[in-house]
Design a protein around this motif. Structure first.
Motif, PDB file in Angstrom:
ATOM      1  N   UNK B 340      35.439  39.991  25.347  1.00 29.15           N
ATOM      2  CA  UNK B 340      35.198  40.921  26.462  1.00 29.15           C
ATOM      3  C   UNK B 340      34.505  42.184  25.966  1.00 29.15           C
ATOM      4  N   UNK B 341      35.005  42.717  24.843  1.00 28.99           N
ATOM      5  CA  UNK B 341      34.433  43.956  24.305  1.00 28.99           C
ATOM      6  C   UNK B 341      32.991  43.724  23.855  1.00 28.99           C
ATOM      7  N   UNK B 342      32.750  42.593  23.175  1.00 29.38           N
ATOM      8  CA  UNK B 342      31.422  42.331  22.628  1.00 29.38           C
ATOM      9  C   UNK B 342      30.372  42.240  23.748  1.00 29.38           C
ATOM     10  N   UNK B 343      30.764  41.593  24.867  1.00 29.15           N
ATOM     11  CA  UNK B 343      29.787  41.416  25.957  1.00 29.15           C
ATOM     12  C   UNK B 343      29.912  42.489  27.017  1.00 29.15           C
ATOM     13  N   UNK B 344      30.860  43.381  26.791  1.00 27.94           N
ATOM     14  CA  UNK B 344      31.070  44.473  27.739  1.00 27.94           C
ATOM     15  C   UNK B 344      31.286  43.935  29.171  1.00 27.94           C
ATOM     16  N   UNK B 345      32.113  42.904  29.290  1.00 33.60           N
ATOM     17  CA  UNK B 345      32.563  42.434  30.615  1.00 33.60           C
ATOM     18  C   UNK B 345      34.080  42.464  30.632  1.00 33.60           C
ATOM     19  N   UNK B 346      34.665  43.009  31.698  1.00 38.24           N
ATOM     20  CA  UNK B 346      36.128  43.006  31.756  1.00 38.24           C
ATOM     21  C   UNK B 346      36.651  41.565  31.870  1.00 38.24           C
ATOM     22  N   UNK B 347      37.651  41.246  31.072  1.00 40.88           N
ATOM     23  CA  UNK B 347      38.321  39.943  31.190  1.00 40.88           C
ATOM     24  C   UNK B 347      39.826  40.192  31.206  1.00 40.88           C
ATOM     25  N   UNK B 348      40.470  39.758  32.279  1.00 46.83           N
ATOM     26  CA  UNK B 348      41.913  39.897  32.396  1.00 46.83           C
ATOM     27  C   UNK B 348      42.515  38.522  32.172  1.00 46.83           C
ATOM     28  N   UNK B 349      43.491  38.414  31.278  1.00 43.99           N
ATOM     29  CA  UNK B 349      44.048  37.091  30.987  1.00 43.99           C
ATOM     30  C   UNK B 349      45.488  36.962  31.466  1.00 43.99           C
ATOM     31  N   UNK B 350      45.683  35.909  32.280  1.00 41.54           N
ATOM     32  CA  UNK B 350      47.005  35.478  32.710  1.00 41.54           C
ATOM     33  C   UNK B 350      47.246  34.153  32.007  1.00 41.54           C
ATOM     34  N   UNK B 351      48.472  33.867  31.619  1.00 38.56           N
ATOM     35  CA  UNK B 351      48.710  32.568  30.977  1.00 38.56           C
ATOM     36  C   UNK B 351      50.009  31.961  31.461  1.00 38.56           C
ATOM     37  N   UNK B 352      49.985  30.626  31.625  1.00 37.54           N
ATOM     38  CA  UNK B 352      51.228  29.877  31.757  1.00 37.54           C
ATOM     39  C   UNK B 352      51.696  29.672  30.309  1.00 37.54           C
ATOM     40  N   UNK B 353      52.523  30.604  29.828  1.00 40.29           N
ATOM     41  CA  UNK B 353      52.814  30.638  28.391  1.00 40.29           C
ATOM     42  C   UNK B 353      53.578  29.405  27.932  1.00 40.29           C
TER      43      UNK B 353
END
Ligand SMILES: Cc1cc2nc3c(=O)[nH]c(=O)nc-3n(C[C@H](O)[C@H](O)[C@H](O)COP(=O)(O)OP(=O)(O)OC[C@H]3O[C@@H](n4cnc5c(N)ncnc54)[C@H](O)[C@@H]3O)c2cc1C
Ligand SMILES: Cc1cc2nc3c(=O)[nH]c(=O)nc-3n(C[C@H](O)[C@H](O)[C@H](O)COP(=O)(O)OP(=O)(O)OC[C@H]3O[C@@H](n4cnc5c(N)ncnc54)[C@H](O)[C@@H]3O)c2cc1C
Lengths: 438, 438
Positions: B340-353
């Motif tokens: 996300x940081x490298x491409x400067x796009x926000x990425x929010x991660x949800x997981x079924x842990x």
């Protein structure tokens, strides 16, 4: 089979070795004897053998422990037996991922013990687990006692390594607990009885070891009441780990004195803690003539364990394996009794009651004698009964050679034809376990 | 599409109807617009349409509710959309057998409610359950929150009725809880995204409704500690019904004030009774900055429910769906942050842990605007990451059109070729959902 020398893999034509690898535990005898047995030690060995087999049009029967009850592992004239028992390493047990990676020749119980060292277990537990191999379990989609709650082999297989008919190797499925990329080739290999490819590796799901189980044995005046009790458990939201039903003929075989206690026995184990166990005992008490829940589980399971050895004393056992919707269980047991009386052959029925899977065991004459026609006719009527009740001719043992004719009846000509076309995709020359399963 | 008149089935070319049935929820746009939408009401209707389609070489896209996130349901130029939402009857709920028989257009949540009336439930619960159909769930092998403990759609499907490309009808699988007769065609149709046949009926497994759940929300200073807590649950033999992980970007999207509480949130539900709940709370406390376990489950689940709406406020969400071995979860979340940081796009991660299934949600520019290249590049790096970590490019949403290139990378050319050959067995003319899934 001189071409085998070029593969560098150990092989044998010793008549004693051939005799040892010719049959499975069904008693079914193929024509003739296999040409050779080959003992691969690595995946590359399996690839080399299959490549050579394809080139020479040699028929291959993959073999684990040979405990199949259907003729699936039988190897007749000219066949090359591919003995996978030497690929028997547990490559990895990863508690954090809940998976194990194994070779196909690992003995089922050994994997379960390796998992137990990490507080985990390999859930599918066919009664043959001290003998059978994981590869054989996968190739037959073996069930077991605790599969009512924890699923059959299919439910434990995440991914496979398979050597195809031409010797190429593919991986199917995945190492993760979930995944939906493409068609389910893993599911296709599970239960395919060695007809689509040779399983050379498996990634399997392990589950947390549950609480110690509580065991209850309940006797009933008749099989209807016993079957109703097992349905009542589900209605009370109790999921037993196992629920084994023994009919009157089975109890008689074990000990005629048990008749005084009841004419059907239900043995139930739960692993949801003491409250669930108490609740189960209460539900099972309804209509029961005797409920035993204290004491040693081994003691309470004794009747179940004694069943097969006791029946074997009566004569040669043909272990059948049908499944019906759970609500038809009592009707199935009753009507199997009628079939036994009509043909005058003893049939003792054991059932995994939780999932409607019955094992009618036909006592087919004396050991070593030819199977009487009456036994064969009784078996056919049992299969017809399974279909009439909306069930299947095989709940867990598979088709092999013994049920091929019935498979076509069960699934119908269109589905059967699709299965044949799938077989042709994987094995165009028909060298893998020909004449089996489909 | 004049031939449709001969089938007697209702159909439409109204531009508004076509527009409604052209897309799924992925946002992916096919070229052009479908030619017509047909509304079968019976299985015979579906058979008549498919027979006509085969004769006229008309391409068919089966459609449930159109909630797929992969382009699987998108219908472009000249395609006939087969809308199955009218086949929406629950034909039978049989508590004693633990099964339900349904038509494909039944809304997932409606089946679950019908089961609940008998103390049972239909376990698979995709977040779309109030919209999605059982047919669509089966065709995508949908997962859900509680599948960590109760399995995905595949685990609930016992048998199917399917109309083949030429209009013939077959039944696969069985009505019993167990069965191994022939190759697993049922498993082949599950997850096949409408490319092998049209599902017109299903026999599904219902499970006893468990005890009411206990819910625990635990905040952690970092995602590593949160992921370690979810592994520790398994090691403590606790099987959570759900274990949802929210990363820092997601918490920020919901409420930047949450940063003070922690930078990763794990929400866990158990249904094994009060002892298990207390044990789970104890295990989760390790390393946590805050553990909330009292109170209303709805309150504790609020953050999870708010996640997607909150992210949607930031821009257009691309909901990705990878799975990795559970032990690599923290590494996956961390490295998605780096992408996300490298491409400067926000990425929010949800997981079924519980099962290592991550949903990185890429915020791909403003709603309605074209998707920026950086977002596409970030998505590709996420897929590559999944494979690098021994995972899969799709944990539960399927392949559709968006992941076709990645499917080939994941499964390799040989398995891909086998899948194509299987497709050709079922649909030799290639009229069923062409260009999708494989
Ligand atoms: C006493 C007893 C109890 C049993 N109890 C049960 C039970 O509770 N539940 C149950 O389901 N079954 C049971 N069975 C049947 C049998 O044990 C199982 O089917 C078992 O899974 C077979 O394993 P195996 O290693 O012996 O396989 P084998 O008999 O060697 O092979 C079985 C089939 O799988 C194929 N195969 C074997 N290995 C591979 C491989 N690596 N790749 C591809 N194909 C392969 C063979 O070609 C054959 O078609 C029992 C059998 C006995 C004798
Ligand atoms: C808000 C939201 C949340 C979601 N959450 C989840 C989740 O938690 N887990 C998850 O797995 N997915 C989730 N999804 C994705 C989607 O809901 C599921 O894939 C769902 O199973 C699709 O059902 P549907 O009826 O909408 O199918 P559709 O989108 O109509 O169809 C999906 C695919 O199945 C085929 N198909 C549909 N019906 C049939 C039939 N009867 N016979 C043959 N093929 C058929 C179509 O051709 C298409 O390829 C979510 C989607 C949304 C929008």
């Amino acid at each position: 089979m001189a071409w085998l020398d070029q593969t560098g893999v150990q092989w044998s034509t010793d008549p004693q070795v051939l005799a040892e690898k010719r049959l499975d535990r069904s008693g079914w005898e193929p024509d003739g004897s296999p040409a050779a047995v080959v003992f691969p030690r690595t995946v590359a060995d399996v690839q080399a053998v299959l490549k050579g087999a394809q080139e020479t049009r040699t028929k291959i029967v993959a073999r684990g422990a040979g405990t199949a009850l259907t003729g699936a592992t039988a190897a007749g004239d000219g066949v090359l037996v591919l003995d996978l028992s030497g690929l028997n390493r547990i490559l990895d047990v990863r508690p954090a991922d809940g998976v194990a990676v194994v070779e196909p020749g690992v003995i089922t119980a050994n994997l379960d013990r390796a998992a137990a060292a990490h507080g985990l277990r390999y859930a599918p537990d066919p009664a043959s687990l001290e003998l059978s191999t994981i590869g054989g379990n996968i190739a037959t989609n073996a069930g077991g006692l605790r599969c009512a709650k924890y699923g059959v082999t299919r439910d434990a297989v995440l991914g496979l390594d398979v050597v195809l008919a031409g010797g190429e190797r593919i991986s199917t499925g995945r190492a993760t607990l979930k995944g939906v990329a493409g068609y389910d080739l893993t599911g296709l290999f599970v239960g395919s009885e060695g007809t689509l490819g040779v399983i050379v590796g498996a990634t399997l799901r392990l589950r947390p070891l549950p609480e110690p189980t509580a065991t209850i044995a309940a006797y009933y005046p008749d099989v209807e009441t016993a079957a109703a009790a097992s349905v009542a458990l589900a209605e009370a939201r109790i999921q037993p780990v196992l629920a084994e039903l023994l009919d009157q003929a089975t109890l008689d075989a074990i000990d005629p004195g048990l008749r005084a206690t009841g004419s059907a026995l239900l043995i139930v184990q739960t692993d949801g803690g003491p409250d669930e166990a108490a609740h189960a005992a209460e539900v099972l008490a309804k209509g029961a003539t005797l409920v035993q829940s204290a004491g040693d589980p081994a003691e309470l399971l004794k009747a179940r364990r004694q069943a097969l050895p006791s029946i074997e004393k009566l004569g040669r056992p043909l272990i059948e394996d049908i499944a019906v919707p759970r609500s038809r269980l009592a009707e199935a047991v009753r009507r199997i009794g009628v079939i036994a009386a009509r043909h005058d052959v003893p049939i003792c029925t054991l059932a995994h009651a939780g999932d409607g899977n019955l094992h009618p065991i036909i006592v087919a004459g004396a050991h070593g004698e030819p199977i009487p026609d009456a036994a064969t006719r009784a078996a056919d009527e049992i299969f017809a009964l399974a279909l009439e009740l909306g069930g299947t001719v095989t709940g867990e043992h598979g088709v092999g050679v013994l049920k091929r004719a019935w498979l076509a009846k069960e699934i119908g000509p269109l589905a059967h034809d699709l299965q044949r076309q799938i077989k042709a995709v994987f094995d165009p020359l028909g060298i893998l376990n020909p004449g089996k399963a489909i």
